[in-house]
Design an enzyme around this catalytic site. Sequence first.
Site, PDB file in Angstrom:
ATOM      1  N   PRO A 177       0.773  -1.244  -0.018  1.00  0.00           N
ATOM      2  CG  PRO A 177      -0.149  -1.373   1.979  1.00  0.00           C
ATOM      3  CD  PRO A 177       0.715  -1.871   1.191  1.00  0.00           C
ATOM      4  CB  CYS A 178       1.981   3.592  -2.199  1.00  0.00           C
ATOM      5  SG  CYS A 178       3.234   2.411  -2.532  1.00  0.00           S
ATOM      6  CD  GLN A 179      -2.949   3.331   3.313  1.00  0.00           C
ATOM      7  OE1 GLN A 179      -1.826   3.514   4.144  1.00  0.00           O
ATOM      8  NE2 GLN A 179      -3.652   2.457   3.416  1.00  0.00           N
TER       9      GLN A 179
END
Length: 830
Positions: free
Chosen positions: A447-449
């Site tokens: 995840p690369c929020q």
Amino acid sequence: MPKKRVRKSSKQDDVVPHSSKWKKSKKSPVNPVEEELQVSLLPSRRKKAKQSSVNSDDACFVGEPIPADEAQKKWPHRYTKNDESSEDESLKAKFHYREAKVDGILYKLEDNAYVKGEEGKEDYIATIVEMFETPEEEQYFTAQWFYRAEDTVIKDHGNLVDKKRIFKSDVKDENPLDCLVRKINIVQISPDAAKKKKIPPCDFYFDMKYNVPYLTFSNIDNESETSTLSSESGSNVRATDKKGVKEKSTQIKESNRPEWTLLDLYSGCGAMSTGLCFGASISGIKLVTKWAVDINKYACESLKLNHPETYVRNEPTEDFLSLLKEWAKLCDEFVLNGAESTDSDLNAAEEAEEKADDEAMDDSPDSEVFEVERLLSICYGDPNEDEKPGLYFKVHWKGYDSSYDTWEPIEGLSECKDAMKDFVINGYKEKILPLPGQADFICGGPPCQGVSGFNRFRNKNAPLEDEKNKQLIVYMNIIDFLKPKYVLMENVVDILKFAGGFLGRYAVGRLVAMNYQARMGMMAAGSYGLPQFRMRVFLWGALATEKLPSYPLPTHKVVSRSVIPTEFEEITVAYSTNENCQLAKALNLEGAINDLPPVENDDSDDERSYGTTPRTDFQKYIRLQRSEMVNYSADSQSAPSGMLYDHRPLKLNTDDYERVCHIPKKKGANFRDLKGVLVKENKVEWDPSVERVYLKSGKPLVPDYAMTFVRGTSSKPFGRLWWDEIVSTVVTRAEPHNQVLLHPEQDRVLSIRENARLQGFPDCYKLCGPVKQRYMQVGNAVAVPVALALGYTLGLAILGLSDDSPLTTLPFKYPSCLARSLDVVDDGSS
Ligand SMILES: C[S@@+](CC[C@H](N)C(=O)[O-])C[C@H]1O[C@@H](n2cnc3c(N)ncnc32)[C@H](O)[C@@H]1O
């Protein structure tokens, strides 16, 4: 000495005598990142030079010209006349030469050289593949370019890659002879040498080529291509590689499908790995998700329920990586190196332990004695939540039942070497955790929020320092440690949009720095048989010993709606516009879900019978039982015949339910159809002639937030979907206030199962956890048919059946391909 010519610069027209000419030439690595996608994809539209080229004293051809018949045979396009209709705009030649002298240096064909770069920038690197004089007596050489890492998609992360490592390209173009600066020594090395860092003395070395289509770094396995280059190990290396692939494919067929192991990181409920295993199975490869890791316990429960064969770890990947390192040390100590040698030590330790125990008992007759019976599991972290992170074992105590099991730090178990040894030996045999080299394939979407448009505090200047993007680094570190043969990273398109694609470039840079071949593509769920536009980025990685997998071409006609950064638009996996391909009609909502029985807003049954029959092929095949599917193994769980899981909606509160009941059942309906709302130039306002309507609770029928959402320009609040539609994406939160997710004909949001259908989950994939968590798992998932298609091309690569092409046509469609009895042929279902 006259000033050296600069090879090409679109920015330095004043410096470059032939700027008009070079500006048109798209085939060069100059300013490659901005231009890279146009670079070699577009045909060169270079016009003939207006000014005459060089005939300086410092640059001239040496020796006799190459005999005319030989030159014409080798470079025929240089000697044919262009007619008006011809697209051939290549420079014409009067003579070709084998040697030239520039600034006193003698250059021969196939020499490698620096070519003058832009002012203040590094010189370019090329092989001289042609030298010729034009009828106008201009002197040229043709350069076949090498890319430095920073000239490729890796761009700002060039520092990840060894400075001396360059990448061969197929890109060639003509340059004035006096752009040559000096000769350089470039060697081709084998991937093995690259791995072992055995680099012979040289200015530069290369082991891979870089091709702009799908931003591909791949092995050089074309014999003829490199025979002309100075090479340390030359064609022998390539020959062995090819043979390796061939042997492997025969082996696999003969040896009754050995198991390929998959580690699914950030696994969620397992959609991606499920699809990959289905696809691999269709290709003839038995791929098994042996390990999965996710921080969400409900997602882990779902994965375990559907994949009892998988070791599912509910922990952060950071801890998982620390655990892998500790596990490798333990296996070294107890299994690989020291098993025998520690026996006597262990005995001695045992005796000492017993003696100490006896003494302790003598000293304190009333104290309770806990004896370790066996170790049950292992983790790295802080399982007792006492802020003492480290390596822990779960202990079962002698004479106590499992409710007394506790997590104990390894330091406290130094006296229990036997129990530890048993645990490690068994764990090693069962492969409870992968050791380096044991996971054949790693997939996952870190995840690369920090790149999300919803995140107001995005760190544009240093995206990797943002804690929210840290997982990308962890993911790559796990790959670095485990060294799988294949890698597939999935992510949101935002990683290519945010900060100039910084994170996407980093991911490629890390793979290449770890000596992986790599390529990147974007795929839309709808193109693989779903009524959904969702677009995702997929990055393949393959060790140099393996074939780099391709991307599966669409099977269904869906025009992607995602806004793609122009720089990366060419990596969208699609047929080119002029290709004649037979794509199936796009699936719409009706075809996907109109067979499901009606349910009410407050229905809470997790299981029910269908009570209906399928109406489309999609519905027929998505209902298959586990035992009817490819890749079925007897220990896979199977839904009891005829039962339908998770077909229940998130229960709307009384007010929202009342509002939803007022939304008409027609295409395009939403809150704008409610009493008192006027729409002017796509903006809502209150109708002054209508008194505001209130719900039974006294709250307004039309809430203020709907009127002000996106400054009144959005028609999403309380939007109803319609049967002929394709959804933009399947959401993680079933929230009707700002999303279109009401059922076309029922007063409720789409059920968990309906959403799961839009993501391509087979109906037998049952989910765990509270309703909101199940929606989340489905919304988070990689669309199953997309993963399946990628699993198929992976299988082809494993079998050595894929060629160098970045794209493959699929011989099947989803979901009919799930059926076990079906041969891998297109049955035309859609
Ligand atoms: C996009 S979802 C993955 C979906 C999955 N690939 C599938 O196809 O079903 C991302 C997952 O990462 C998990 N996650 C987030 N941070 C994590 C971490 N530090 N360690 C492990 N898992 C994490 C989330 O719980 C979530 O399930």
